[in-house]
Design a protein around this motif. Structure first.
Motif, short mmCIF file in Angstrom:
data_model
loop_
_atom_site.label_atom_id
_atom_site.label_comp_id
_atom_site.label_asym_id
_atom_site.label_seq_id
_atom_site.Cartn_x
_atom_site.Cartn_y
_atom_site.Cartn_z
N GLU A 166 6.57 12.75 5.04
CA GLU A 166 5.15 12.59 5.36
C GLU A 166 4.49 11.60 4.43
N ILE A 167 4.98 11.49 3.19
CA ILE A 167 4.48 10.57 2.18
C ILE A 167 5.65 9.73 1.69
N THR A 168 5.40 8.48 1.41
CA THR A 168 6.45 7.57 0.96
C THR A 168 7.25 8.15 -0.20
N ASP A 169 8.58 8.16 -0.03
CA ASP A 169 9.52 8.57 -1.07
C ASP A 169 9.47 10.06 -1.39
N VAL A 170 8.80 10.87 -0.58
CA VAL A 170 8.73 12.32 -0.81
C VAL A 170 9.34 13.02 0.39
N ASN A 221 5.38 24.93 18.88
CA ASN A 221 4.73 23.63 18.72
C ASN A 221 5.81 22.56 18.52
N LEU A 222 5.90 21.67 19.48
CA LEU A 222 6.82 20.54 19.40
C LEU A 222 5.99 19.29 19.18
N SER A 223 6.32 18.51 18.16
CA SER A 223 5.56 17.30 17.87
C SER A 223 6.50 16.14 17.58
N TYR A 224 5.99 14.95 17.91
CA TYR A 224 6.67 13.71 17.55
C TYR A 224 5.71 12.89 16.72
N LYS A 225 6.17 12.41 15.56
CA LYS A 225 5.33 11.64 14.67
C LYS A 225 6.05 10.35 14.26
N LYS A 226 5.27 9.29 14.19
CA LYS A 226 5.81 8.02 13.70
C LYS A 226 4.76 7.36 12.83
N ARG A 227 5.12 7.12 11.57
CA ARG A 227 4.23 6.44 10.66
C ARG A 227 4.42 4.93 10.79
N GLU A 269 10.61 5.28 10.73
CA GLU A 269 11.03 5.67 12.07
C GLU A 269 10.39 7.01 12.43
N GLY A 270 10.33 7.30 13.73
CA GLY A 270 9.71 8.53 14.18
C GLY A 270 10.64 9.73 14.02
N TRP A 271 10.06 10.93 14.10
CA TRP A 271 10.85 12.16 14.01
C TRP A 271 10.19 13.25 14.86
N PHE A 272 11.02 14.20 15.29
CA PHE A 272 10.55 15.36 16.05
C PHE A 272 10.54 16.58 15.13
N LEU A 273 9.53 17.43 15.32
CA LEU A 273 9.44 18.68 14.58
C LEU A 273 9.22 19.83 15.57
N LEU A 274 9.89 20.94 15.32
CA LEU A 274 9.72 22.13 16.15
C LEU A 274 9.35 23.30 15.24
N ASP A 275 8.16 23.87 15.46
CA ASP A 275 7.68 25.04 14.72
C ASP A 275 7.44 26.19 15.69
N SER A 276 7.52 27.40 15.19
CA SER A 276 7.28 28.57 16.03
C SER A 276 6.66 29.69 15.20
N SER A 283 0.84 -1.19 0.00
CA SER A 283 0.00 0.00 0.00
C SER A 283 0.88 1.24 0.00
N LYS A 284 0.55 2.19 -0.87
CA LYS A 284 1.34 3.42 -0.96
C LYS A 284 0.91 4.46 0.06
N TYR A 285 -0.40 4.57 0.33
CA TYR A 285 -0.90 5.63 1.20
C TYR A 285 -1.81 5.13 2.32
N ALA A 286 -2.81 4.32 2.01
CA ALA A 286 -3.89 4.02 2.95
C ALA A 286 -3.39 3.42 4.26
N LEU A 287 -2.40 2.53 4.19
CA LEU A 287 -1.90 1.87 5.39
C LEU A 287 -0.65 2.54 5.94
N ASP A 288 -0.16 3.57 5.25
CA ASP A 288 1.02 4.30 5.71
C ASP A 288 0.56 5.58 6.42
N HIS A 289 -0.06 5.41 7.56
CA HIS A 289 -0.64 6.53 8.30
C HIS A 289 0.16 6.78 9.58
N LEU A 290 -0.16 7.89 10.26
CA LEU A 290 0.47 8.17 11.54
C LEU A 290 -0.02 7.16 12.58
N GLN A 291 0.93 6.48 13.19
CA GLN A 291 0.59 5.54 14.25
C GLN A 291 0.70 6.18 15.63
#
Length: 350
Positions: A331-335, A285-291, A295-302, A257-265
Motif C-alpha cells: 500500500e506504501i512504497t517499500d512497505v 469484499n473483493l477488491s482490485y487496486k492499482k497504484r 502493478e495491480g492486485w486483488f484482495l479478498l476479505d470476509s 515523490s514518496k507518497y503524494a503521487l503514489d496514489h490509487l489510480q
C-alpha cells in the motif's frame, strides 16, 4: 433544540523495528496521546436548520527518535441548512481552527443539490480544507529520511458534481471530482542516492471519476432473474469503481515523490452478503487496486458475525479474515503488507 457534549482521551504506543533479527538497531518507540472535548448544539428554526459548536484538543508525543512535542487546537464551527420547495438543497458549513504551532485556518464548505424528480438528484459541493504536518514529517531523521520542522500546513480546494438515481434494486451514483492541493506535504528527492526530504512541494491537481451501485432490495429478480434460486441466501451489497490521476504543477515536477503521487489510480470493489446457519451472516469484499507506480492486485476479505440481544445489552460475535488469498502487495512504497490475517472477537454495546 438539541445539545450534546463529549470528552475523550486516547493513548497509543508503537514500537518500530527496521530489522526484526537485529533488536535495538534502528528501533524507535513512540507513545502518543490525545485528549479533548466537543460541545455541539442543533436547532430547527422551521425555515432553517442551525448547528454550532466548539472543539478543543491537545496532541502529545514522547518518542526515542522524535523527542517530546505537543500542540493545542481549538475550533469554532457553524452549519446552516435548508430545503426549498422539496427540490433545492442548501448546506453551508463554516469552521475556524486555531493551532498553537500554525495559527488560524478557515475551512468553508458549500453543498448544493437539486431533486429533479423522486428518483433522480443532482448534487455538488465546494470546499476548502487543510492538513497539518505530522510529528514524523516535522521531526523524524535517519540516514534515509529527513524531516523539516519548518513545514507549513497543506491546503486543499475541492469540488465535485454528481448524479444519484434510485432504482427498484437500489441506488446508482456517478461523481466527477477535482482537488487542487497547495503546499503539498510530501517526501521527495532528486535521485535514489539521496535521502527522502519532507517538503512543502508545491501544487498538485487530482482529478477523477467514481461510480457506485448500492443494492438495497435483495429481491432483484427483475435483473434477468440473476441468482434466482439463491437470492434468499446471497445478495449483492455494493459495486464500485474509482479512477484518479494526478499532475504536479511546479518546478519539482521532476523530483521523485514518496507518497503524494503514489496514489490509487484504479480501485474496484464488489460486496456480497450471504446467510449462514444458526443466524450467522457473512460479508465478502473483493477488491482490485492499482497504484500509479506499481502493478495491480486483488484482495479478498470476509467477515462472519452474529448479533445477540439480552437484557438491553447487544453482543456481536465475529470472525474477520483479511487477504484470504495471501496476496503480496504494498500500500506504501517499500512497505510490504501482511499476508492472510484472521481476527476473532466479541463486541458489546449497552
Amino acid at each position: 433544540e438539541n445539545f450534546d457534549s463529549a470528552f475523550y482521551y486516547r493513548r497509543h504506543r508503537d514500537n518500530f523495528l527496521l530489522d526484526r533479527t537485529r533488536p535495538g538497531w534502528n528501533e524507535n518507540t513512540h507513545t502518543t496521546s490525545v485528549y479533548g472535548g466537543r460541545f455541539r448544539n442543533r436547532k430547527d428554526l422551521g425555515w432553517l436548520n442551525l448547528a454550532w459548536g466548539l472543539d478543543f484538543a491537545r496532541d502529545k508525543i514522547t518518542s526515542t527518535s522524535l523527542n517530546r512535542h505537543s500542540r493545542d487546537r481549538e475550533a469554532l464551527f457553524l452549519e446552516l441548512g435548508r430545503i426549498w420547495e422539496e427540490k433545492y438543497i442548501f448546506n453551508l458549513g463554516l469552521r475556524e481552527d486555531y493551532y498553537s504551532d500554525w495559527g488560524p485556518e478557515f475551512s468553508p464548505n458549500l453543498d448544493l443539490g437539486y431533486i429533479i424528480n423522486q428518483d433522480l438528484k443532482l448534487r455538488s459541493s465546494l470546499g476548502r480544507s487543510f492538513r497539518v504536518p505530522s510529528f514524523t514529517e516535522l521531526y523524524y531523521r535517519d540516514a534515509g529520511n529527513i524531516g523539516d520542522a519548518n513545514l507549513i500546513c497543506e491546503h486543499n480546494l475541492s469540488w465535485e458534481v454528481g448524479l444519484e438515481k434510485k432504482q427498484n434494486f437500489g441506488l446508482l451514483g456517478l461523481t466527477f471530482f477535482r482537488r487542487r492541493t497547495e503546499d503539498a506535504i510530501d517526501w521527495v528527492r532528486e535521485n535514489t542516492s539521496q535521502p527522502w526530504q519532507a517538503e512543502n512541494s508545491g501544487k498538485i491537481i487530482f482529478e477523477g471519476i467514481e461510480f457506485e451501485c448500492k443494492f438495497i432490495n435483495t429481491d432483484y429478480a427483475d435483473l434477468k432473474n440473476r441468482l434466482h434460486r439463491l437470492n434468499k441466501i446471497f445478495s449483492l451489497e455494493r459495486i464500485g469503481y474509482t479512477y484518479m490521476e494526478s499532475d504536479r504543477k511546479d518546478n519539482l515536477a521532476t523530483s521523485l515523490s514518496k507518497y503524494a503521487l503514489d496514489h490509487l489510480q484504479h480501485h474496484f470493489i464488489l460486496g456480497i452478503r450471504n446467510i449462514l446457519p444458526l443466524g450467522f451472516m457473512q460479508n465478502w469484499n473483493l477488491s482490485y487496486k492499482k497504484r500509479t507506480n506499481s502493478e495491480g492486485w486483488f484482495l479478498l476479505d470476509s467477515r462472519i458475525s452474529k448479533e445477540i440481544s439480552k437484557d438491553k445489552i447487544k453482543y456481536e460475535i465475529f470472525l474477520e479474515g483479511t487477504n484470504l488469498t495471501n496476496a503480496n502487495y504494498k500500500e506504501i512504497t517499500d512497505v510490504a503488507m501482511p499476508g492472510r490475517w484472521l481476527v476473532f472477537g466479541v463486541r458489546t454495546e449497552f
